[in-house]
Scaffold this motif. Structure first.
Motif, mmCIF file in Angstrom:
data_model
loop_
_atom_site.group_PDB
_atom_site.id
_atom_site.type_symbol
_atom_site.label_atom_id
_atom_site.label_comp_id
_atom_site.label_asym_id
_atom_site.label_seq_id
_atom_site.Cartn_x
_atom_site.Cartn_y
_atom_site.Cartn_z
ATOM 1 N N ALA A 223 0.842 -1.194 0.000
ATOM 2 C CA ALA A 223 0.000 0.000 0.000
ATOM 3 C C ALA A 223 0.874 1.240 0.000
ATOM 4 C CB ALA A 223 -0.933 0.005 1.211
ATOM 5 N N TYR A 224 0.280 2.356 -0.400
ATOM 6 C CA TYR A 224 1.032 3.599 -0.503
ATOM 7 C C TYR A 224 1.384 4.172 0.865
ATOM 8 C CZ TYR A 224 1.858 8.556 -1.594
ATOM 9 O OH TYR A 224 2.388 9.819 -1.685
ATOM 10 N N SER A 225 0.486 4.049 1.840
ATOM 11 C CA SER A 225 0.689 4.665 3.146
ATOM 12 C C SER A 225 0.520 3.632 4.252
ATOM 13 C CB SER A 225 -0.324 5.796 3.358
ATOM 14 O OG SER A 225 -1.633 5.262 3.500
ATOM 15 N N PRO A 226 1.063 3.909 5.445
ATOM 16 C CA PRO A 226 0.830 3.000 6.577
ATOM 17 C C PRO A 226 -0.650 2.850 6.919
ATOM 18 C CG PRO A 226 2.665 4.460 7.055
ATOM 19 C CD PRO A 226 2.037 4.964 5.789
ATOM 20 N N VAL A 227 -1.419 3.927 6.765
ATOM 21 C CA VAL A 227 -2.858 3.825 7.032
ATOM 22 C C VAL A 227 -3.504 2.850 6.057
ATOM 23 C CG1 VAL A 227 -5.044 5.087 7.087
ATOM 24 C CG2 VAL A 227 -2.969 6.154 7.996
ATOM 25 N N GLY A 228 -3.147 2.964 4.765
ATOM 26 C CA GLY A 228 -3.687 2.033 3.781
ATOM 27 C C GLY A 228 -3.233 0.611 4.031
ATOM 28 N N ARG A 229 -1.982 0.442 4.454
ATOM 29 C CA ARG A 229 -1.475 -0.900 4.785
ATOM 30 C C ARG A 229 -2.280 -1.530 5.908
ATOM 31 N NH1 ARG A 229 3.754 -0.374 8.036
ATOM 32 N NH2 ARG A 229 2.130 0.360 9.441
ATOM 33 N N ALA B 76 -2.171 2.208 -6.949
ATOM 34 C CA ALA B 76 -1.217 2.239 -8.059
ATOM 35 C C ALA B 76 -1.115 3.594 -8.754
ATOM 36 C CB ALA B 76 -1.584 1.163 -9.084
ATOM 37 N N PRO B 77 -2.161 4.448 -8.771
ATOM 38 C CA PRO B 77 -1.976 5.772 -9.390
ATOM 39 C C PRO B 77 -0.891 6.611 -8.728
ATOM 40 C CG PRO B 77 -4.314 5.293 -9.192
ATOM 41 C CD PRO B 77 -3.581 4.216 -8.450
ATOM 42 N N GLY C 266 -6.001 0.142 -8.275
ATOM 43 C CA GLY C 266 -6.236 1.477 -7.747
ATOM 44 C C GLY C 266 -7.430 2.134 -8.394
ATOM 45 N N ASP C 267 -7.723 3.324 -7.906
ATOM 46 C CA ASP C 267 -8.846 4.120 -8.395
ATOM 47 C C ASP C 267 -8.295 5.149 -9.378
ATOM 48 O OD1 ASP C 267 -11.028 5.742 -8.785
ATOM 49 O OD2 ASP C 267 -11.671 5.692 -6.689
ATOM 50 N N PRO C 268 -8.577 5.034 -10.657
ATOM 51 C CA PRO C 268 -7.975 5.945 -11.639
ATOM 52 C C PRO C 268 -8.473 7.377 -11.549
ATOM 53 C CG PRO C 268 -9.607 4.526 -12.695
ATOM 54 C CD PRO C 268 -9.460 4.028 -11.288
#
Length: 779
Positions: A431-437, A495-496, A520-522
């Motif tokens: 994930a991009y961020s720790p919150v997302g992880r 992924a964006p 991801g959300d484009p």
């Protein structure tokens, strides 16, 4: 939707209409710094950071401010379609040398090693620039001169000589986005080098604090290089051409002139760096020369040619797409007609990354994935309902798969990871961020995973940064004996947000036979760094693309789904899930925001203040993150700010590396530095880095918030931010809310207009052209 958590319902459009005649004219306050990352180039779509509507990293919370030379630079903090600048002088006040990032050393070392491997790959393919298409004018002269130098027909000095134009008075410099901080590489410059550079800076009237950055940028003999070419100072982030000019005048005296070849080369490189901050991996030659003219370069074409000859920039000749409707020509015309091309100029760093990324993606597209699990097992798993089954079937037979959808669609990658782990594959998500992880790890647990399972016992989750750091047992699977990531399947969420360098490192790090899913959300904001990797791949149609059919439910999901297609709809919100709060001016916007976070949302919605995040378009201005954070700290955690303005309990936004923000809380401060707790992990920020990399974090920009979600979000839209809004910005800001969304609305009809009419601005990239010859025509 309600106009207040305790009052009646109305839509965003209705709220704008109701306040149209009462909103104060705050747009004249040009002090509003806006969020980075919404669109490339300047407000007029120009190149190379001409203004602040740039697609790069968030330009304040994730950047270092540096000043140099005589005078202070006004910097700009970019947002989609907006050009707004901060007060001049802030850059000099925040100037500081860039120390090492101790907690990011492993990640930086891994990235450096991967870049070295990329450069070796590039060297193997080195050769003269392919040319031969029919060009005219400057482009033809440019390519002809480059070929002459490469073939040895002409020495550099003669290949680019020509009549010198009369010196022209330098143009007034345009405002650019605030540069990002220098990323400290392992190993600092020698003390003797720094001392000698400091002496040169003092002689030229530049701040001594830049010595370490100059020494790091120029390497051994930096002092001699700086004396010989004072404009090399532009290689330090934060230094502007007019500041380097003042430094050069102090060192060179009467020899300093606007048409100096050294100045032209340095300004060329500086503009390309600004373009990278705006999201471009290269610039068209015409756009670059136009930007150089605005910086007072008398002969931009000659300056560009000189930079190419010295190897400081690269030139590319990319074929353009054929017209959709073929034109009928005679045989003679067909022989004479050649495919049109565009001439691009770029920095080697991003050219290497983009070419390496194209190679890695082509390898994945054309490879046969590792065969774990029988074909019958994959076929049975692919029988799952809906788009989950489609995703599993696509991954079964392909090395690269794209997956698009909103928050609800994450159920599908989770199901894929469990399926792959059941077949014995080493399955990981990043994930991009720790919150997302942490959110995705919780989803994996709910859908059948085991929290804290050892590698091999089930799918695991890391951040992209942790994955690339390659430290097994810390975060990520680690690397095998060949230096590749120790995994078989990697699902990259968000992924964006992948820029070309990060994406290249990921693809180069995958072992043979591995599968990669980019999900991801484009519709969200693009990456903070240069490139638009996910969008380019979607447009290329070079690999399977699975579109999720799981809609985001609830009033917030319904509202966001409409924004994604350009519609700002009224939604039913019986539980006050969506609330519009009209305001007349920025002062009222700050007051109502504090009231919502500290009182109304906790009391009416049941979400405490610590789980509520404020999102606003920019850092500056009367209702930017600075002003909002001051007001929120005074209400939620008042204190004297004994350590650089921070107190224990303060909520902060920490930027360990450029383009990446982690939300945390201050624990304490001591001689070691500022102690933070970020996503449950302890972080110590050295004292000298606090000012550069830590700011209060109750209020964020949309680009800082991307990749994370919170139970409640308050989006603040002051009147002076109307020009900063775009559909991707609004979509990203509104979609950060899980349960409740409040919109502090002061932009009148600018909000529905932005949603309906202002998409993301394009970025100039080479990835589609590089992928085209490497992907089979039938793909």
């Amino acid at each position: 939707m309600s106009t207040d958590p305790e009052t009646t319902e109305t839509s965003p459009a209705e709220g704008a209409e109701a306040t149209r005649d009462t909103v104060a004219d705050a747009a004249e306050d040009t002090g509003t710094g806006t969020d980075a990352g919404e669109g490339p180039g300047g407000a007029d779509g120009g190149p190379a950071g001409e203004s602040s509507a740039a697609d790069g990293a968030d330009t304040d919370a994730e950047s270092t401010d540096a000043g140099a030379g005589a005078g202070e630079a006004a910097t700009a903090e970019g947002a989609e379609g907006a050009e707004v600048t901060e007060a001049a002088g802030e850059a000099t006040a925040e100037a500081a040398a860039a120390p090492e990032l101790s907690e990011a050393a492993a990640e930086l070392l891994a990235q450096r090693l991967e870049r070295e491997r990329i450069e070796r790959r590039k060297a193997e393919k080195a050769g003269p620039i392919a040319a031969g298409t029919k060009l005219s004018g400057t482009a033809a002269d440019l390519l002809a001169a480059v070929r002459a130098v490469e073939s040895g027909e002409k020495p550099v000095a003669t290949a680019f000589t020509g009549p010198e134009p009369a010196p022209r008075r330098p143009a007034t410099p345009e405002a650019v986005r605030r540069p990002q901080p220098v990323t400290a590489e392992p190993g600092a410059p020698a003390g003797e080098t720094v001392a000698s550079v400091r002496q040169v800076l003092v002689e030229g009237g530049a701040p001594e604090s830049l010595a370490a950055q100059v020494a790091a940028a120029l390497g051994e003999g930096a002092d001699d290089q700086l004396r010989e070419d004072p404009w090399q100072l532009l290689r330090v982030p934060g230094v502007r051409p007019e500041q380097a000019d003042g430094f050069a005048r102090a060192l060179l005296g009467a020899e300093c002139a606007p048409d100096d070849e050294r100045r032209g080369r340095s300004v060329t490189g500086w503009l390309l760096e600004q373009a990278a901050l705006a999201g471009h991996t290269a610039l068209e030659a015409s756009a670059l020369t136009a930007a150089m003219a605005k910086q007072g370069v008398p002969d931009p074409d000659a300056a560009t040619q000189s930079a190419i000859a010295e190897g400081e920039v690269l030139v590319f000749q990319d074929a353009l797409d054929e017209p959709a409707v073929p034109v009928q020509r005679t045989d003679d015309e067909a022989e004479e007609e050649e495919r049109p091309v565009r001439v691009l100029i770029g920095l080697e760093r991003y050219a290497l990354a983009e070419e390496s990324l194209a190679d890695g993606l082509a390898k994945l597209i054309n490879s046969v994935p590792k065969e774990d699990g029988s074909a019958a097992d994959w076929e049975r798993a692919g029988g799952a309902k809906g788009s989950t089954g489609e995703l599993i079937r696509a991954v079964a037979g392909h090395g690269l798969v794209l997956h698009t959808g909103g928050e609800a669609s994450l159920e599908e990658p989770a199901a894929l990871l469990h399926t792959a782990a059941g077949f014995g594959l080493r399955a990981w998500a990043a994930a991009y961020s720790p919150v997302g992880r942490d959110r995705f790890a919780a989803l994996l647990t709910r859908s059948g995973g085991t929290a804290g399972a050892a590698p091999g016992d089930g799918p695991q989750v890391a951040t992209v940064a942790g994955l690339l750091a390659g430290s097994a047992g810390v975060e990520g699977p680690g690397r095998d004996a060949d230096g590749a990531l120790d995994l078989d399947l990697l699902v990259v969420l968000d992924a964006p947000q992948l820029d070309v360098e990060t994406a290249a490192l990921l693809t180069e790090s995958l072992p043979d036979g591995a599968r990669l899913v980019l999900a991801g959300d484009p519709a969200v904001l693009w990456s903070a760094g240069p490139g638009r990797v996910f969008a380019d791949l979607l447009a290329a149609r070079a690999c399977p693309h699975v579109v999720s059919r799981r809609p985001d439910l609830g009033p917030v999901g319904e509202l966001v789904s409409g924004i994604g297609i350009g519609e700002l709809n009224q939604v039913e919100a019986p539980g006050k899930e969506v609330v519009i709060v009209p305001v007349r001016d920025a002062g009222e916007a700050v007051h109502r925001t504090v009231q919502l976070v500290a009182d109304s949302v906790p009391r009416v919605i049941g979400v405490p203040a610590e789980q509520t995040t404020v999102i606003t378009p920019g850092h500056g201005g009367a209702a930017g993150t600075r002003a909002l954070n001051v007001a929120l700290k005074e209400r939620l955690n008042p204190g004297p700010g004994r350590f650089g303005g921070f107190d224990p309990g303060d909520r902060v936004a920490y930027s360990p590396t450029p383009g990446r923000t982690v939300v945390g809380q201050v624990v304490k401060a001591d001689a070691e530095g500022l102690h933070l707790s970020c996503a449950g992990e302890p972080v110590v920020v050295p004292k000298e880095r606090v000012e550069q990399s830590v700011r209060h974090g109750w209020a964020l920009t949309a680009h800082q918030a991307v990749g994370a979600r919170w139970p409640a979000v308050v989006v603040v839209l002051p009147g002076d931010a109307a020009q900063a809004l775009s559909r991707p910005w609004v979509y990203t800001a509104f979609s950060r809310a899980d349960r409740h969304l409040s919109v502090v609305h002061g932009v009148d009809q600018a909000l529905p207009r932005a949603v309906a009419e202002i998409p993301a601005k394009p970025r100039t990239t080479r990835l589609p052209v590089l992928l085209r010859p490497q992907v089979p025509a039938g793909s």
